[in-house]
Design a protein around this motif. Structure first.
Motif, PDB file in Angstrom:
ATOM      1  N   THR A  52      16.659  40.420  36.352  1.00  0.00           N
ATOM      2  CA  THR A  52      15.730  40.228  37.766  1.00  0.00           C
ATOM      3  C   THR A  52      15.497  41.100  38.720  1.00  0.00           C
ATOM      4  O   THR A  52      14.481  40.263  39.747  1.00  0.00           O
ATOM      5  CB  THR A  52      16.902  40.116  38.583  1.00  0.00           C
TER       6      THR A  52
ATOM      7  N   TYR B 220      14.991  36.290  46.994  1.00  0.00           N
ATOM      8  CA  TYR B 220      16.333  35.780  47.442  1.00  0.00           C
ATOM      9  C   TYR B 220      17.614  36.306  46.610  1.00  0.00           C
ATOM     10  O   TYR B 220      17.150  35.882  45.034  1.00  0.00           O
ATOM     11  CB  TYR B 220      16.682  34.654  47.500  1.00  0.00           C
ATOM     12  N   VAL B 221      18.378  37.112  46.352  1.00  0.00           N
ATOM     13  CA  VAL B 221      19.292  37.654  45.256  1.00  0.00           C
ATOM     14  C   VAL B 221      20.322  37.338  45.713  1.00  0.00           C
ATOM     15  O   VAL B 221      21.269  38.099  46.434  1.00  0.00           O
ATOM     16  CB  VAL B 221      19.002  38.876  45.260  1.00  0.00           C
ATOM     17  N   GLY B 222      21.219  36.437  44.603  1.00  0.00           N
ATOM     18  CA  GLY B 222      22.817  36.321  45.042  1.00  0.00           C
ATOM     19  C   GLY B 222      23.487  35.979  43.337  1.00  0.00           C
ATOM     20  O   GLY B 222      22.919  36.071  42.773  1.00  0.00           O
ATOM     21  N   MET B 223      24.725  35.806  43.714  1.00  0.00           N
ATOM     22  CA  MET B 223      25.321  36.565  42.528  1.00  0.00           C
ATOM     23  C   MET B 223      25.574  34.686  42.027  1.00  0.00           C
ATOM     24  O   MET B 223      25.698  33.819  42.508  1.00  0.00           O
ATOM     25  CB  MET B 223      26.506  36.854  43.356  1.00  0.00           C
ATOM     26  N   GLU B 224      25.528  35.043  40.747  1.00  0.00           N
ATOM     27  CA  GLU B 224      26.200  33.814  40.363  1.00  0.00           C
ATOM     28  C   GLU B 224      27.562  32.781  40.110  1.00  0.00           C
ATOM     29  O   GLU B 224      28.128  33.982  40.140  1.00  0.00           O
ATOM     30  CB  GLU B 224      25.643  34.395  38.638  1.00  0.00           C
TER      31      GLU B 224
ATOM     32  N   ASP C  39      27.170  31.368  43.329  1.00  0.00           N
ATOM     33  CA  ASP C  39      26.984  31.925  44.460  1.00  0.00           C
ATOM     34  C   ASP C  39      26.515  30.428  45.247  1.00  0.00           C
ATOM     35  O   ASP C  39      25.352  30.177  44.785  1.00  0.00           O
ATOM     36  CB  ASP C  39      26.914  32.953  45.284  1.00  0.00           C
TER      37      ASP C  39
ATOM     38  N   ILE D 220      23.612  28.728  47.164  1.00  0.00           N
ATOM     39  CA  ILE D 220      22.400  29.023  48.026  1.00  0.00           C
ATOM     40  C   ILE D 220      22.849  28.253  49.218  1.00  0.00           C
ATOM     41  O   ILE D 220      22.337  27.388  49.956  1.00  0.00           O
ATOM     42  CB  ILE D 220      21.130  28.306  46.853  1.00  0.00           C
TER      43      ILE D 220
ATOM     44  N   ASN E 231      24.250  38.135  37.181  1.00  0.00           N
ATOM     45  CA  ASN E 231      25.295  38.384  36.641  1.00  0.00           C
ATOM     46  C   ASN E 231      26.678  39.667  37.148  1.00  0.00           C
ATOM     47  O   ASN E 231      26.558  40.412  37.496  1.00  0.00           O
ATOM     48  CB  ASN E 231      25.446  38.195  34.829  1.00  0.00           C
ATOM     49  N   ARG E 232      27.664  38.573  37.278  1.00  0.00           N
ATOM     50  CA  ARG E 232      28.906  39.254  37.685  1.00  0.00           C
ATOM     51  C   ARG E 232      28.807  40.874  37.066  1.00  0.00           C
ATOM     52  O   ARG E 232      30.195  41.336  37.465  1.00  0.00           O
ATOM     53  CB  ARG E 232      29.692  38.359  38.327  1.00  0.00           C
TER      54      ARG E 232
ATOM     55  N   GLN F 270      13.996  33.158  44.429  1.00  0.00           N
ATOM     56  CA  GLN F 270      14.854  33.005  43.895  1.00  0.00           C
ATOM     57  C   GLN F 270      15.299  33.021  42.843  1.00  0.00           C
ATOM     58  O   GLN F 270      14.632  33.294  41.579  1.00  0.00           O
ATOM     59  CB  GLN F 270      15.470  31.883  44.275  1.00  0.00           C
TER      60      GLN F 270
ATOM     61  N   ARG G 247      18.944  35.562  40.621  1.00  0.00           N
ATOM     62  CA  ARG G 247      20.444  35.672  40.233  1.00  0.00           C
ATOM     63  C   ARG G 247      20.858  37.309  39.474  1.00  0.00           C
ATOM     64  O   ARG G 247      20.598  37.796  38.425  1.00  0.00           O
ATOM     65  CB  ARG G 247      20.643  34.718  39.318  1.00  0.00           C
TER      66      ARG G 247
END
Length: 224
Positions: free
Chosen positions: A199, A166-170, A172, A174, A189-190, A185, A187
């Motif tokens: 990642t 799973y890749v999420g934006m820092e 956000d 979960i 960075n924006r 999981q 992250r």
């Protein structure tokens, strides 16, 4: 990218340093062990020479989809989806779906060609085809796999049979569904694109190890 590969090597060395029990393994003992006849699972000849598949989410909220997956998984570069879609429209191109990469020498070395897709139901027609699915990038919502064939439609079984990531934006939240699934999981960075390689390395280190154990037939085969 060179940075991603260098970081991957550093992380590997760190793990080996911190886990002395892995020291006795030779340069490709893990690969040989997983590929040899000594394993409990007989070799699945129908998988040898086939492309491993990485399945991506279709959801518009996912940071990585078909539009920008090639740049990330092949080149360790995260380009936001909307920016990448605009770039593809301008150049009248479709997203690239196939790339090659070198396997860590510690796991046997060699080159593997991977395939990216987000519509496995329409492309994979048999259970043997589905066995080529090595990784699923999770959206974090069960509807992602609702029309997939059993047992892949059940997230718990799916992630018992594939490498879940799973890749999420820092920053956000979960998705709550993820808590009960066997999914690694990570992250993004924006702003700091230099951190993309962390990642990237996290994904590939995990998948290489997973394939060595669960899909050795899709890795380069050792000389008999």
């Amino acid at each position: 990218s060179g940075a991603g590969k260098d970081l991957s090597r550093v992380l590997k060395l760190y793990v080996e340093t911190m886990n002395p029990s892995s020291k006795h393994g030779g340069s490709n003992s893990a690969h040989k062990k997983a590929s040899s006849g000594a394993t409990a699972t007989p070799k699945r000849q129908y998988l040898i020479g086939k492309r491993p598949i990485i399945v991506l989410p279709k959801g518009m909220t996912a940071p990585i989809t078909m539009a920008n997956a090639y740049e990330f998984f092949a080149n360790s570069k995260f380009i936001p989806r909307d920016k990448m879609q605009q770039q593809l429209r301008t150049t009248k191109q479709t997203p690239k779906t196939v790339f090659s990469r070198n396997i860590n020498a510690r796991l046997g070395g060699g080159k593997v060609e991977y395939e990216l897709m987000d519509n496995p139901k329409s492309k994979l027609h048999s259970s043997k085809d589905w066995e080529r699915v090595v990784a699923v990038v999770a959206l974090g919502q069960a509807w992602q796999m609702k029309d997939w064939p059993p047992p892949y439609a059940d997230p718990v079984q799916l992630f018992g049979r594939t490498y879940g990531f799973y890749v999420g934006m820092e920053g956000d939240k979960i998705p709550t569904d993820l808590q009960g699934w066997s999914v690694k999981q990570a992250r993004l960075n924006r702003d700091k694109r230099g951190l993309d390689s962390v990642t990237f390395a996290s994904f590939w280190n995990g998948l290489d190890e997973w394939m060595t154990i669960h899909r050795p037939e899709l890795l380069p085969q050792p000389e008999e």
